[in-house]
Design a protein around this motif. Structure first.
Motif, short mmCIF file in Angstrom:
data_model
loop_
_atom_site.label_atom_id
_atom_site.label_comp_id
_atom_site.label_asym_id
_atom_site.label_seq_id
_atom_site.Cartn_x
_atom_site.Cartn_y
_atom_site.Cartn_z
N ASN A 95 8.48 29.77 2.72
CA ASN A 95 8.33 31.04 3.41
C ASN A 95 9.57 31.28 4.26
O ASN A 95 9.75 30.65 5.30
N LEU A 96 10.44 32.19 3.84
CA LEU A 96 11.69 32.44 4.53
C LEU A 96 11.50 33.24 5.82
O LEU A 96 12.42 33.32 6.62
N SER A 97 10.33 33.80 6.03
CA SER A 97 10.08 34.52 7.28
C SER A 97 9.16 33.71 8.19
O SER A 97 8.58 34.25 9.13
N LYS A 98 9.06 32.42 7.96
CA LYS A 98 8.24 31.53 8.78
C LYS A 98 8.75 31.56 10.21
O LYS A 98 9.94 31.47 10.46
N GLY A 99 7.85 31.69 11.18
CA GLY A 99 8.24 31.71 12.57
C GLY A 99 8.81 33.02 13.03
O GLY A 99 9.43 33.10 14.09
N VAL A 100 8.58 34.09 12.27
CA VAL A 100 9.12 35.41 12.62
C VAL A 100 7.97 36.42 12.59
O VAL A 100 7.21 36.49 11.64
N LYS A 101 7.88 37.20 13.67
CA LYS A 101 6.92 38.30 13.72
C LYS A 101 7.72 39.57 13.94
O LYS A 101 8.53 39.65 14.86
N VAL A 102 7.52 40.56 13.08
CA VAL A 102 8.33 41.78 13.12
C VAL A 102 7.41 43.00 13.21
O VAL A 102 6.38 43.06 12.55
N SER A 103 7.85 43.95 14.01
CA SER A 103 7.19 45.24 14.08
C SER A 103 8.24 46.30 13.81
O SER A 103 9.15 46.50 14.61
N VAL A 104 8.13 46.95 12.65
CA VAL A 104 9.11 47.96 12.24
C VAL A 104 8.55 49.35 12.48
O VAL A 104 7.46 49.67 12.01
N GLY A 105 9.32 50.16 13.23
CA GLY A 105 8.96 51.57 13.44
C GLY A 105 9.74 52.42 12.46
O GLY A 105 10.22 51.94 11.44
N GLU A 106 9.89 53.70 12.77
CA GLU A 106 10.63 54.59 11.89
C GLU A 106 12.09 54.22 11.80
O GLU A 106 12.66 54.16 10.73
N ASN A 107 12.72 54.00 12.95
CA ASN A 107 14.16 53.72 12.97
C ASN A 107 14.51 52.45 13.74
O ASN A 107 15.68 52.19 13.98
N ASN A 108 13.49 51.69 14.16
CA ASN A 108 13.79 50.51 14.95
C ASN A 108 12.87 49.35 14.60
O ASN A 108 11.88 49.52 13.89
#
Length: 130
Positions: free
Chosen positions: A55-68
């Motif tokens: 899992n290459l995104s292990k340990g990462v939490k991301v919240s993507v909005g429209e432009n950020n």
């Protein structure tokens, strides 16, 4: 000429998933000296064991909005490093990588140090000395 530009712009939308940003952020994090690895959540660790896929995104939490994007990184650092310096290098590298690859603006990068690891060489030295 303006008509051609409008047609190119209105061809559709590009949506970048949280997982894609997570992979980019995870790889950029592990490039920094002093980072031993990423800390997996219980669910992520079980998924990796069952599927056998890394899992290459292990340990990462991301919240993507429209432009950020806002990113939380859960890291394991090497014993002896200055944690604030390593965290700053991680933030700069992740921001550069995510913004240059995706075009999203990174609004926040939060570093959560989950563990400190002692290198194996130091552990072996302690055994020999005793």
């Amino acid at each position: 000429m303006e008509e051609n530009m409008n047609n190119e712009v209105n061809m559709g939308i590009v949506k970048i998933s949280d997982e894609v940003v997570g992979v980019i952020a995870g790889l950029a994090t592990t490039e920094i000296d002093g980072i031993v690895g990423m800390s997996a959540s219980l669910v992520g660790g079980i998924t990796q064991i069952l599927t056998g896929k890394k899992n290459l995104s292990k340990g990462v939490k991301v919240s993507v909005g429209e432009n950020n994007a806002a990113i939380d990184l859960y890291v394991v650092v090497e014993y002896g490093v200055r944690i604030p310096d390593v965290a700053l290098k991680v933030q700069r590298n992740v921001k550069r990588a995510v913004e240059s690859i995706t075009g999203l603006e990174v609004s926040a990068i939060n570093i959560h140090v989950q563990d400190v690891m002692i290198s194996k060489v130091e552990e072996n030295d302690d055994i020999v000395e005793e």
